[in-house]
Scaffold this motif. Sequence first.
Motif, mmCIF file in Angstrom:
data_model
loop_
_atom_site.group_PDB
_atom_site.id
_atom_site.type_symbol
_atom_site.label_atom_id
_atom_site.label_comp_id
_atom_site.label_asym_id
_atom_site.label_seq_id
_atom_site.Cartn_x
_atom_site.Cartn_y
_atom_site.Cartn_z
ATOM 1 N N MET A 1 0.841 -1.187 0.000
ATOM 2 C CA MET A 1 0.000 0.000 0.000
ATOM 3 C C MET A 1 0.881 1.244 0.000
ATOM 4 S SD MET A 1 -2.815 1.250 2.784
ATOM 5 C CE MET A 1 -2.206 2.698 3.610
ATOM 6 N N LYS A 2 0.484 2.192 -0.814
ATOM 7 C CA LYS A 2 1.173 3.476 -0.793
ATOM 8 C C LYS A 2 0.726 4.234 0.447
ATOM 9 C CE LYS A 2 1.507 3.892 -5.757
ATOM 10 N NZ LYS A 2 1.198 4.682 -6.930
ATOM 11 N N ASP A 3 1.579 5.126 0.898
ATOM 12 C CA ASP A 3 1.238 5.896 2.090
ATOM 13 C C ASP A 3 0.631 7.236 1.677
ATOM 14 O OD1 ASP A 3 0.923 6.507 4.739
ATOM 15 O OD2 ASP A 3 3.020 6.234 5.251
ATOM 16 N N TYR A 4 0.100 7.944 2.638
ATOM 17 C CA TYR A 4 -0.523 9.233 2.392
ATOM 18 C C TYR A 4 0.525 10.327 2.176
ATOM 19 C CZ TYR A 4 -4.775 7.020 4.080
ATOM 20 O OH TYR A 4 -5.846 6.188 4.239
ATOM 21 N N HIS A 5 0.225 11.229 1.253
ATOM 22 C CA HIS A 5 1.087 12.381 0.985
ATOM 23 C C HIS A 5 0.995 13.357 2.160
ATOM 24 C CE1 HIS A 5 3.044 15.550 -1.282
ATOM 25 N NE2 HIS A 5 2.145 16.355 -0.789
ATOM 26 N N ILE A 6 2.124 13.956 2.512
ATOM 27 C CA ILE A 6 2.163 14.968 3.570
ATOM 28 C C ILE A 6 2.644 16.280 2.974
ATOM 29 C CG2 ILE A 6 3.240 15.662 5.752
ATOM 30 C CD1 ILE A 6 3.595 12.654 6.378
ATOM 31 N N ASN A 7 1.863 17.337 3.175
ATOM 32 C CA ASN A 7 2.288 18.693 2.809
ATOM 33 C C ASN A 7 2.954 19.320 4.020
ATOM 34 O OD1 ASN A 7 1.106 18.805 0.194
ATOM 35 N ND2 ASN A 7 -0.888 19.214 1.111
ATOM 36 N N ILE A 8 4.030 20.060 3.784
ATOM 37 C CA ILE A 8 4.703 20.779 4.867
ATOM 38 C C ILE A 8 4.937 22.211 4.385
ATOM 39 C CG2 ILE A 8 6.715 20.883 6.389
ATOM 40 C CD1 ILE A 8 7.226 17.922 5.464
ATOM 41 N N PHE A 9 4.564 23.162 5.219
ATOM 42 C CA PHE A 9 4.809 24.559 4.846
ATOM 43 C C PHE A 9 5.048 25.390 6.097
ATOM 44 C CE2 PHE A 9 0.275 23.925 5.280
ATOM 45 C CZ PHE A 9 -0.156 25.024 6.005
ATOM 46 N N TYR A 10 5.733 26.511 5.898
ATOM 47 C CA TYR A 10 5.996 27.426 7.000
ATOM 48 C C TYR A 10 4.853 28.423 7.100
ATOM 49 C CZ TYR A 10 8.202 30.586 10.237
ATOM 50 O OH TYR A 10 8.464 31.343 11.344
ATOM 51 N N LEU A 24 -6.785 12.875 4.463
ATOM 52 C CA LEU A 24 -7.457 12.671 5.751
ATOM 53 C C LEU A 24 -7.949 14.029 6.249
ATOM 54 C CD1 LEU A 24 -4.891 10.227 7.415
ATOM 55 C CD2 LEU A 24 -6.884 9.684 5.979
ATOM 56 N N LYS A 25 -9.231 14.270 6.071
ATOM 57 C CA LYS A 25 -9.824 15.573 6.370
ATOM 58 C C LYS A 25 -9.484 16.042 7.787
ATOM 59 C CE LYS A 25 -14.131 17.969 5.570
ATOM 60 N NZ LYS A 25 -15.495 17.840 5.092
ATOM 61 N N TYR A 26 -8.966 17.247 7.864
ATOM 62 C CA TYR A 26 -8.610 17.923 9.121
ATOM 63 C C TYR A 26 -7.413 17.297 9.846
ATOM 64 C CZ TYR A 26 -13.276 19.841 8.344
ATOM 65 O OH TYR A 26 -14.379 20.410 7.795
ATOM 66 N N ILE A 59 -12.269 4.737 5.523
ATOM 67 C CA ILE A 59 -10.898 5.238 5.489
ATOM 68 C C ILE A 59 -10.521 5.413 4.020
ATOM 69 C CG2 ILE A 59 -8.489 4.707 6.007
ATOM 70 C CD1 ILE A 59 -9.565 3.184 8.474
ATOM 71 N N PRO A 60 -10.252 6.652 3.609
ATOM 72 C CA PRO A 60 -9.946 6.885 2.200
ATOM 73 C C PRO A 60 -8.600 6.268 1.796
ATOM 74 C CG PRO A 60 -9.605 8.889 3.453
ATOM 75 C CD PRO A 60 -10.186 7.879 4.396
ATOM 76 N N LEU A 61 -8.556 5.786 0.564
ATOM 77 C CA LEU A 61 -7.291 5.320 0.018
ATOM 78 C C LEU A 61 -6.415 6.529 -0.281
ATOM 79 C CD1 LEU A 61 -8.584 2.613 -2.483
ATOM 80 C CD2 LEU A 61 -7.516 2.243 -0.250
ATOM 81 N N PRO A 62 -5.107 6.374 -0.205
ATOM 82 C CA PRO A 62 -4.226 7.489 -0.558
ATOM 83 C C PRO A 62 -4.373 7.815 -2.042
ATOM 84 C CG PRO A 62 -3.016 5.769 0.615
ATOM 85 C CD PRO A 62 -4.364 5.222 0.295
ATOM 86 N N ALA A 67 0.550 18.463 -8.104
ATOM 87 C CA ALA A 67 0.518 18.626 -9.554
ATOM 88 C C ALA A 67 1.868 18.321 -10.205
ATOM 89 C CB ALA A 67 0.066 20.037 -9.916
ATOM 90 N N ILE A 68 2.956 18.466 -9.461
ATOM 91 C CA ILE A 68 4.264 18.205 -10.067
ATOM 92 C C ILE A 68 4.561 16.721 -10.217
ATOM 93 C CG2 ILE A 68 5.269 20.385 -9.296
ATOM 94 C CD1 ILE A 68 6.713 18.790 -7.076
ATOM 95 N N TYR A 69 3.703 15.864 -9.633
ATOM 96 C CA TYR A 69 3.863 14.426 -9.757
ATOM 97 C C TYR A 69 2.637 13.846 -10.455
ATOM 98 C CZ TYR A 69 7.458 15.129 -6.237
ATOM 99 O OH TYR A 69 8.564 15.559 -5.565
ATOM 100 N N PRO A 70 2.616 13.866 -11.790
ATOM 101 C CA PRO A 70 1.435 13.347 -12.478
ATOM 102 C C PRO A 70 1.247 11.860 -12.227
ATOM 103 C CG PRO A 70 3.210 13.793 -14.035
ATOM 104 C CD PRO A 70 3.666 14.277 -12.687
ATOM 105 N N ILE A 71 0.010 11.432 -12.247
ATOM 106 C CA ILE A 71 -0.317 10.024 -12.048
ATOM 107 C C ILE A 71 -0.166 9.299 -13.384
ATOM 108 C CG2 ILE A 71 -2.168 8.400 -11.434
ATOM 109 C CD1 ILE A 71 -3.256 10.593 -9.579
ATOM 110 N N ALA A 72 0.608 8.229 -13.390
ATOM 111 C CA ALA A 72 0.821 7.457 -14.614
ATOM 112 C C ALA A 72 -0.441 6.695 -14.979
ATOM 113 C CB ALA A 72 1.981 6.500 -14.422
ATOM 114 N N SER A 73 -0.716 6.607 -16.255
ATOM 115 C CA SER A 73 -1.900 5.878 -16.700
ATOM 116 C C SER A 73 -1.604 4.427 -16.911
ATOM 117 C CB SER A 73 -2.434 6.428 -18.005
ATOM 118 O OG SER A 73 -2.308 7.790 -18.122
#
Length: 73
Positions: A1-10, A24-26, A59-62, A67-73
Motif C-alpha cells: 500500500m502506498k502511504d498518504y502524501h504529507i504537505n509541509i509549509f511554513y 485525511l480531512k482535518y 478510510i480513504p485510500l491514498p 501537480a508536479i507528480y502526475p499520475i501514470a496511466s
Amino acid sequence: MKDYHINIFYSDEDDGYIADIPDLKYCSAFGDTAEAAVHEVLKAKGAWLETAKAEGKPIPLPKYRPAIYPIAS
C-alpha cells in the motif's frame, strides 16, 4: 500500500511549520521545525485512522498527489 502524501509549509502567522495530510480531512499538526511537524502529523494520522476504524467510518485510500507528480496511466 502506498502511504498518504504529507504537505509541509511554513506559517508566518503561527511562526512555525504546519504538516497536513490532504486525504485525511482535518489531519494536520504544528511544529517548530519541519521535522517536528512531520513527527506530530504522523501521530495525528495514527489517531485519525484508529478513530475512524473504531467508529466504523470509511478510510480513504491514498490518492492525493501534487501537480508536479502526475499520475501514470
